[in-house]
Design an enzyme around this catalytic site. Structure first.
Site, PDB file in Angstrom:
ATOM      1  N   SER A 279     -47.277 128.483  -8.288  1.00  0.00           N
ATOM      2  CA  SER A 279     -48.493 127.677  -8.394  1.00  0.00           C
ATOM      3  C   SER A 279     -49.636 128.501  -8.984  1.00  0.00           C
ATOM      4  O   SER A 279     -49.540 129.005 -10.109  1.00  0.00           O
ATOM      5  CB  SER A 279     -48.842 127.090  -7.016  1.00  0.00           C
ATOM      6  OG  SER A 279     -49.877 126.146  -7.099  1.00  0.00           O
ATOM      7  N   ASP A 352     -44.328 116.270  -8.841  1.00  0.00           N
ATOM      8  CA  ASP A 352     -45.356 117.196  -8.380  1.00  0.00           C
ATOM      9  C   ASP A 352     -46.725 116.616  -8.707  1.00  0.00           C
ATOM     10  O   ASP A 352     -47.125 116.545  -9.871  1.00  0.00           O
ATOM     11  CB  ASP A 352     -45.169 118.557  -9.057  1.00  0.00           C
ATOM     12  CG  ASP A 352     -46.028 119.644  -8.439  1.00  0.00           C
ATOM     13  OD1 ASP A 352     -47.103 119.320  -7.892  1.00  0.00           O
ATOM     14  OD2 ASP A 352     -45.632 120.824  -8.495  1.00  0.00           O
ATOM     15  N   HIS A 381     -45.351 119.195  -4.738  1.00  0.00           N
ATOM     16  CA  HIS A 381     -45.901 120.533  -4.536  1.00  0.00           C
ATOM     17  C   HIS A 381     -45.741 120.955  -3.080  1.00  0.00           C
ATOM     18  O   HIS A 381     -45.380 122.090  -2.782  1.00  0.00           O
ATOM     19  CB  HIS A 381     -47.366 120.551  -4.953  1.00  0.00           C
ATOM     20  CG  HIS A 381     -47.811 121.857  -5.508  1.00  0.00           C
ATOM     21  ND1 HIS A 381     -47.416 122.332  -6.744  1.00  0.00           N
ATOM     22  CD2 HIS A 381     -48.633 122.810  -5.001  1.00  0.00           C
ATOM     23  CE1 HIS A 381     -47.965 123.509  -6.969  1.00  0.00           C
ATOM     24  NE2 HIS A 381     -48.707 123.829  -5.921  1.00  0.00           N
TER      25      HIS A 381
END
Length: 399
Positions: A279, A352, A381
């Site tokens: 991320s 996501d 996510h």
């Protein structure tokens, strides 16, 4: 009792009006169940649709949609009770909405970033690195904080540009010989927190703090920073108008100085350096792979800040700062085209909602060298209740 949804999917790659079917099967304790689902369709064509569907045991709910241009559609189903309220269940000791999502794409190999990169991208980073070089590389602190059977772990601080130094946890294997070990640089996700202690018997591991703040402090220290000085860092539109005032500039320069420090250690083998993160950490790792020479490999997952200009052409927004010209100098897709080492995107989510798949695919498209990307169906996510990474449908793309 708990509910879950299971999915079936197909990814289609073409260049015409492409039908896409999202199929949700409702189960209760792994047995077919009936219920009402609220289904929302979001697409890179800028269209959003929401509707409710009743399901019967063993009969799936089908969302039929299409795209007329390269891009992604993501579909999410949320379980409702008889009164039309969202159902929650306990999962991993948390109260969670019973929901599941998936995605499909049309011609992702043809996707291009929404806003072209700045003409002076390389000039900006040459100037920024010169600013860093003007600050001598000086160790401000190297404090032994822990010894294990594997390594000695130090809390280190190194002089850098800006108001804060590089800070992080450095783990060096016990009895390591000079010029014997590779370096592994680690970066963490978005947030205000301590670096983590990570070690390997076969590598120098340096976990760099994103902010140059102190490590290993009490929770209140990080909470005050998160609620005060570092609140919404990177999201302030006024700062993001030009690259020199973007918060991410000094973050990346600190990371480059951290790499310089790690390579000064006598135990380094003089040739091997890896970068890794997920991320917000993936954004940092890829920036290092683009801006530093001699990176051997980079492993990232669910990468952030991809195709920040995509929202300008109607693509799924995700969770990201509002687009501003200065952010283009930190867009992960622009770093991607400058990477020379092997890149392994070990996980990308087709569902996501923080890092939408279109941006991640543009990152992959922009890579010039050898690369792998494994996409997972149903991967958000933060995992949906009941999602298991080990059994999720996946496919690995290679270039």
């Amino acid at each position: 009792q708990s509910y879950s949804t299971k999915e079936f999917f197909t990814i289609y790659s073409g260049n015409r009006l492409s039908p896409i079917h999202g199929i949700f099967l409702l189960q209760e304790n792994d047995k077919p169940a009936a219920g009402k689902l609220r289904i929302t369709r979001y697409g890179d064509d800028g269209k959003t649709e929401t509707f409710d569907m009743e399901t019967k045991p063993g009969v799936p709910a089908v969302c039929r949609t299409s795209l007329v241009k390269p891009g992604f559609v993501m579909v999410k189903a949320v379980l409702l009770d008889k009164d039309g309220k969202t159902v929650r269940r306990n999962w991993l000791n948390n109260s969670c909405i019973v929901e599941f999502g998936m995605g499909a794409c049309v011609a992702p190999e043809k996707l291009k970033q929404g806003v072209t990169e700045p003409a002076d991208f390389d000039a900006f980073w040459r100037k920024a690195k010169a600013e860093l070089a003007a600050v001598p590389m000086r160790v401000l602190e190297k404090k032994l904080v822990k010894e294990t059977g594997i390594s000695r772990i130090y809390d280190v601080k190194i002089a850098a540009v800006g108001k804060r130094p590089v800070s992080g946890y450095l783990a060096i294997p016990r009895n390591a010989k000079p010029h014997s070990l590779p370096i592994q640089l680690l970066f963490h996700g978005y947030g205000v927190q301590s670096a983590e202690i990570s070690e390997s018997p076969n590598a120098i591991v340096f976990f760099i703090n994103a902010h140059g703040i102190e490590n290993g402090r009490e929770a209140e220290y990080y909470r005050k920073l998160a609620d005060g000085e570092l609140k919404d860092y990177g999201f302030k539109s006024a700062e993001n108008q030009i690259p020199d005032t973007c918060y991410f500039k000094n973050m990346i320069l600190r990371n480059l100085r951290g790499l310089e420090f790690a390579r000064s250690l006598p135990e380094w083998d003089g040739k091997t350096t890896y970068a890794q993160g997920g991320s917000h950490g993936a954004f940092q790792a890829l920036a290092i792979a683009a801006l530093a020479d001699g990176i051997s490999g980079c492993n990232i997952n669910i990468p952030w800040l991809c195709d920040l200009g995509g929202i300008e052409v109607g693509r799924l927004r995700g969770w990201r700062p509002d687009y501003a010209p200065g952010l283009a100098y930190f867009d992960t897709v622009n770093f991607a085209s400058r990477v020379k080492c092997l890149i392994d995107i070990s996980a990308a989510g087709l569902s996501d909602w923080v890092c939408p798949p279109s941006g991640v695919w543009i990152l992959f498209n922009n890579l010039k060298g050898k690369a792998y990307m494994t996409v997972f169906q149903g991967l958000n996510h933060a995992h949906y209740p009941g999602y298991t990474h080990e059994t999720a449908s996946r496919y690995t793309y290679t270039k």
